[in-house]
Design a protein around this motif. Structure first.
Motif, PDB file in Angstrom:
ATOM      1  N   GLY A   1       0.819  -1.207   0.000  1.00 17.64           N
ATOM      2  CA  GLY A   1       0.000   0.000   0.000  1.00 17.64           C
ATOM      3  C   GLY A   1       0.852   1.256   0.000  1.00 17.64           C
ATOM      4  N   GLY A   2       0.367   2.296   0.655  1.00 15.44           N
ATOM      5  CA  GLY A   2       1.046   3.595   0.631  1.00 15.44           C
ATOM      6  C   GLY A   2       2.461   3.552   1.155  1.00 15.44           C
ATOM      7  N   ILE A   3       2.724   2.717   2.178  1.00 16.03           N
ATOM      8  CA  ILE A   3       4.070   2.649   2.749  1.00 16.03           C
ATOM      9  C   ILE A   3       5.071   2.105   1.733  1.00 16.03           C
ATOM     10  N   GLY A   4       4.592   1.272   0.809  1.00 13.94           N
ATOM     11  CA  GLY A   4       5.472   0.719  -0.212  1.00 13.94           C
ATOM     12  C   GLY A   4       5.933   1.744  -1.222  1.00 13.94           C
ATOM     13  N   TYR A   5       5.217   2.855  -1.302  1.00 12.86           N
ATOM     14  CA  TYR A   5       5.535   3.903  -2.268  1.00 12.86           C
ATOM     15  C   TYR A   5       6.485   4.945  -1.681  1.00 12.86           C
ATOM     16  N   THR A   6       6.832   4.790  -0.412  1.00 12.51           N
ATOM     17  CA  THR A   6       7.733   5.743   0.231  1.00 12.51           C
ATOM     18  C   THR A   6       9.174   5.250   0.158  1.00 12.51           C
ATOM     19  N   HIS A   7      10.109   6.173   0.314  1.00 16.77           N
ATOM     20  CA  HIS A   7      11.525   5.812   0.316  1.00 16.77           C
ATOM     21  C   HIS A   7      11.923   5.051   1.574  1.00 16.77           C
ATOM     22  N   ASP A   8      11.053   5.060   2.569  1.00 14.30           N
ATOM     23  CA  ASP A   8      11.346   4.326   3.790  1.00 14.30           C
ATOM     24  C   ASP A   8      11.248   2.818   3.586  1.00 14.30           C
ATOM     25  N   CYS A   9      10.547   2.404   2.540  1.00 11.49           N
ATOM     26  CA  CYS A   9      10.363   0.978   2.238  1.00 11.49           C
ATOM     27  C   CYS A   9      11.251   0.615   1.044  1.00 11.49           C
ATOM     28  N   ARG A  10      12.050  -0.439   1.191  1.00 10.46           N
ATOM     29  CA  ARG A  10      12.997  -0.750   0.119  1.00 10.46           C
ATOM     30  C   ARG A  10      12.318  -1.271  -1.140  1.00 10.46           C
ATOM     31  N   ILE A  11      11.054  -1.641  -1.047  1.00 12.48           N
ATOM     32  CA  ILE A  11      10.346  -2.069  -2.255  1.00 12.48           C
ATOM     33  C   ILE A  11      10.284  -0.935  -3.273  1.00 12.48           C
ATOM     34  N   SER A  12      10.206   0.302  -2.807  1.00 14.35           N
ATOM     35  CA  SER A  12      10.195   1.427  -3.746  1.00 14.35           C
ATOM     36  C   SER A  12      11.518   1.507  -4.505  1.00 14.35           C
ATOM     37  N   ARG A  13      12.630   1.195  -3.807  1.00 19.69           N
ATOM     38  CA  ARG A  13      13.937   1.170  -4.482  1.00 19.69           C
ATOM     39  C   ARG A  13      13.996   0.031  -5.492  1.00 19.69           C
ATOM     40  N   LEU A  14      13.529  -1.151  -5.100  1.00 20.56           N
ATOM     41  CA  LEU A  14      13.516  -2.289  -6.018  1.00 20.56           C
ATOM     42  C   LEU A  14      12.675  -1.981  -7.252  1.00 20.56           C
ATOM     43  N   TRP A  15      11.533  -1.338  -7.040  1.00 19.97           N
ATOM     44  CA  TRP A  15      10.602  -1.001  -8.120  1.00 19.97           C
ATOM     45  C   TRP A  15      11.262  -0.069  -9.132  1.00 19.97           C
ATOM     46  N   ARG A  16      12.034   0.903  -8.617  1.00 20.05           N
ATOM     47  CA  ARG A  16      12.735   1.842  -9.511  1.00 20.05           C
ATOM     48  C   ARG A  16      13.927   1.177 -10.193  1.00 20.05           C
ATOM     49  N   ASP A  17      14.682   0.429  -9.401  1.00 20.03           N
ATOM     50  CA  ASP A  17      15.952  -0.105  -9.912  1.00 20.03           C
ATOM     51  C   ASP A  17      15.765  -1.227 -10.924  1.00 20.03           C
ATOM     52  N   GLN A  18      14.798  -2.108 -10.682  1.00 18.48           N
ATOM     53  CA  GLN A  18      14.661  -3.280 -11.556  1.00 18.48           C
ATOM     54  C   GLN A  18      14.182  -2.912 -12.954  1.00 18.48           C
ATOM     55  N   ARG A  19      13.485  -1.806 -13.088  1.00 20.50           N
ATOM     56  CA  ARG A  19      12.863  -1.471 -14.377  1.00 20.50           C
ATOM     57  C   ARG A  19      13.861  -1.408 -15.532  1.00 20.50           C
ATOM     58  N   VAL A  20      15.087  -1.006 -15.245  1.00 18.89           N
ATOM     59  CA  VAL A  20      16.067  -0.867 -16.322  1.00 18.89           C
ATOM     60  C   VAL A  20      16.475  -2.216 -16.892  1.00 18.89           C
ATOM     61  N   TYR A  21      16.287  -3.305 -16.118  1.00 18.93           N
ATOM     62  CA  TYR A  21      16.692  -4.614 -16.606  1.00 18.93           C
ATOM     63  C   TYR A  21      15.788  -5.135 -17.717  1.00 18.93           C
ATOM     64  N   ARG A  22      14.697  -4.444 -17.966  1.00 21.18           N
ATOM     65  CA  ARG A  22      13.858  -4.793 -19.123  1.00 21.18           C
ATOM     66  C   ARG A  22      14.352  -4.072 -20.386  1.00 21.18           C
ATOM     67  N   ILE A  23      15.392  -3.253 -20.212  1.00 24.45           N
ATOM     68  CA  ILE A  23      15.935  -2.465 -21.322  1.00 24.45           C
ATOM     69  C   ILE A  23      17.386  -2.840 -21.609  1.00 24.45           C
ATOM     70  N   MET A  24      18.239  -2.808 -20.560  1.00 22.98           N
ATOM     71  CA  MET A  24      19.679  -2.974 -20.783  1.00 22.98           C
ATOM     72  C   MET A  24      20.036  -4.408 -21.178  1.00 22.98           C
ATOM     73  N   ALA A  25      21.184  -4.527 -21.865  1.00 20.35           N
ATOM     74  CA  ALA A  25      21.686  -5.817 -22.361  1.00 20.35           C
ATOM     75  C   ALA A  25      20.712  -6.499 -23.300  1.00 20.35           C
ATOM     76  N   GLY A  26      19.917  -5.711 -24.002  1.00 14.09           N
ATOM     77  CA  GLY A  26      18.942  -6.240 -24.946  1.00 14.09           C
ATOM     78  C   GLY A  26      17.526  -6.042 -24.436  1.00 14.09           C
ATOM     79  N   THR A  27      16.740  -5.223 -25.134  1.00 15.75           N
ATOM     80  CA  THR A  27      15.369  -4.975 -24.702  1.00 15.75           C
ATOM     81  C   THR A  27      14.512  -6.236 -24.851  1.00 15.75           C
ATOM     82  N   GLU A  28      13.365  -6.219 -24.178  1.00 11.25           N
ATOM     83  CA  GLU A  28      12.446  -7.351 -24.304  1.00 11.25           C
ATOM     84  C   GLU A  28      12.055  -7.592 -25.758  1.00 11.25           C
ATOM     85  N   GLU A  29      11.906  -6.506 -26.493  1.00  7.11           N
ATOM     86  CA  GLU A  29      11.488  -6.629 -27.891  1.00  7.11           C
ATOM     87  C   GLU A  29      12.583  -7.272 -28.742  1.00  7.11           C
ATOM     88  N   ILE A  30      13.844  -6.916 -28.464  1.00  5.31           N
ATOM     89  CA  ILE A  30      14.956  -7.526 -29.190  1.00  5.31           C
ATOM     90  C   ILE A  30      15.100  -8.998 -28.820  1.00  5.31           C
TER      91      ILE A  30
END
Length: 381
Positions: A338-367
């Motif tokens: 919920g709301g706590i997951g969207y705050t910087h106090d919860c590391r899930i927000s960091r995981l949510w931001r950080d993991q997104r690039v792995y769908r792009i780098m070293a070859g996009t999903e489309e490639i």
């Protein structure tokens, strides 16, 4: 099919958990993420415990282990909250140089890797050449016994920290780009090398840069592998790099899942824990299924690589699947929090931001669809 970890693997994973528990790094990672600082204290702890030596041949001062075990250790580190792009075991760099590098290049790169320092930044992507690697326009021109490199590279991870760049440049010998690229390894402090930091939405603990190459003078001995074979060497690089990225995907998904499931068991709404509601249970069950599928697919691919089988198709399939599935797991974890997951106090927000690039780098999903799809059709024919 034997799914049991070996005694060596169990001991390595337990040792890693001990180092992470003793370090109690989560608050430290929050500060590093907030201040855009490299987590050097955590790196030093892992180097001291010997994790930077894994996968490096014994004759170079390392601890030889197979690629599957390296993948398991990287996955576990991320499952324990270790930040992405900051892992200290540089299997991609080591594999590249051990396969194609000369003795001097191997010595330089492996010395850095043993110390937990990223040996080189990968100079592949260019502003006009992302998924289309053949569109690279950086040139390597021979003149008076030297090689001069000119061009611009972008999305260079740790270009501020890596002592070298592994650069792919066009030689100008053959008309076909696939038969005209060569790889060069040169120090980042050479005259003509300048870097410019990119402002991005995640992975704040690891900088990403544009690198400008203006008449960078290299020796002919800086060539990595064979001249005009750089494109094919690059394709081999992607296989190992994708496995490393997939290990991070699985680990980060596990990290988010563990936190969300614990929270669902204690968070109360409407007089009962939210984990007692079927909609939350459905998310948890589907998250677990995705993690199992990701892990099995990754381990099988690493096992094939370890046993000398081709993973040309497998590496594309596992990269596409784990990138999507990991994001879905982390996104559902944030929804459960919920709301706590969207705050910087919860590391899930960091995981949510950080993991997104792995769908792009070293070859996009489309490639990944393109490379695997055409290979699967050819295989069927």
């Amino acid at each position: 099919m034997d799914f049991k970890k070996t005694e060596e693997q169990e001991l390595l994973l337990e040792s890693l958990r001990t180092v992470m528990e003793r370090g109690n790094f989560e608050d430290y990672f929050k500060e590093c993420d907030k201040n855009h600082e490299y987590p050097q204290k955590a790196v030093d702890a892992l180097v001291e415990a010997g994790f930077s030596t894994l996968g490096i041949p014994e004759e170079h001062g390392g601890t030889p282990i197979d690629i599957l075990t390296q993948i398991m250790v990287a996955e576990e580190a991320h499952a324990l909250g270790y930040p992405s792009l900051c892992w200290i075991n540089f299997s991609t760099e080591v594999d590249d140089i051990l396969t194609f590098g000369n003795e001097d290049q191997q010595k330089k790169v492996l010395e850095c890797a043993l110390e937990g320092r990223k040996p080189f930044t990968l100079g592949f992507t260019e502003p006009q050449a992302g998924s289309d690697s053949a569109a690279m326009s950086t040139t390597a021109t021979k003149r008076d016994g030297k090689v001069y490199i000119n061009g611009n590279k972008t999305f260079n991870t740790s270009a501020d920290r890596a002592p070298f760049m592994l650069c792919v440049a066009r030689s100008g010998i053959n008309e076909s780009p696939y038969k005209d690229f060569s790889m060069y390894l040169f120090p980042m402090d050479r005259p003509g090398v300048t870097i410019e930091k990119l402002d991005k939405i995640g992975n704040n603990m690891c900088g990403t840069y544009e690198v400008h190459l203006d008449n960078v003078e290299c020796e002919e001995t800086d060539l990595v592998g064979e001249e005009c074979k750089g494109f094919y060497q690059l394709m081999k690089n992607f296989e190992v790099e994708r496995l490393t990225i997939c290990a991070a995907n699985v680990g980060m998904a596990r990290c988010a899942y563990d936190e969300a499931v614990r929270y669902a068991g204690v968070r109360e709404q409407f007089g009962k824990t939210i984990g007692s509601f079927q909609l939350i249970q459905e998310k948890i069950v589907d998250m677990k299924i995705k993690i199992e599928n990701m892990q099995n697919m990754l381990y099988k691919t690493a096992w094939k690589k370890m046993n000398g089988e081709s993973i040309m198709i497998d590496s594309s399939l596992v990269k596409r699947y784990t990138g999507q599935a990991a994001f879905e797991v982390i996104d559902d974890a944030m929804q459960i929090m919920g709301g706590i997951g969207y705050t910087h106090d919860c590391r899930i927000s960091r995981l949510w931001r950080d993991q997104r690039v792995y769908r792009i780098m070293a070859g996009t999903e489309e490639i990944m669809v393109h490379t695997a799809g055409r290979a699967l059709i050819k295989e069927a024919q």
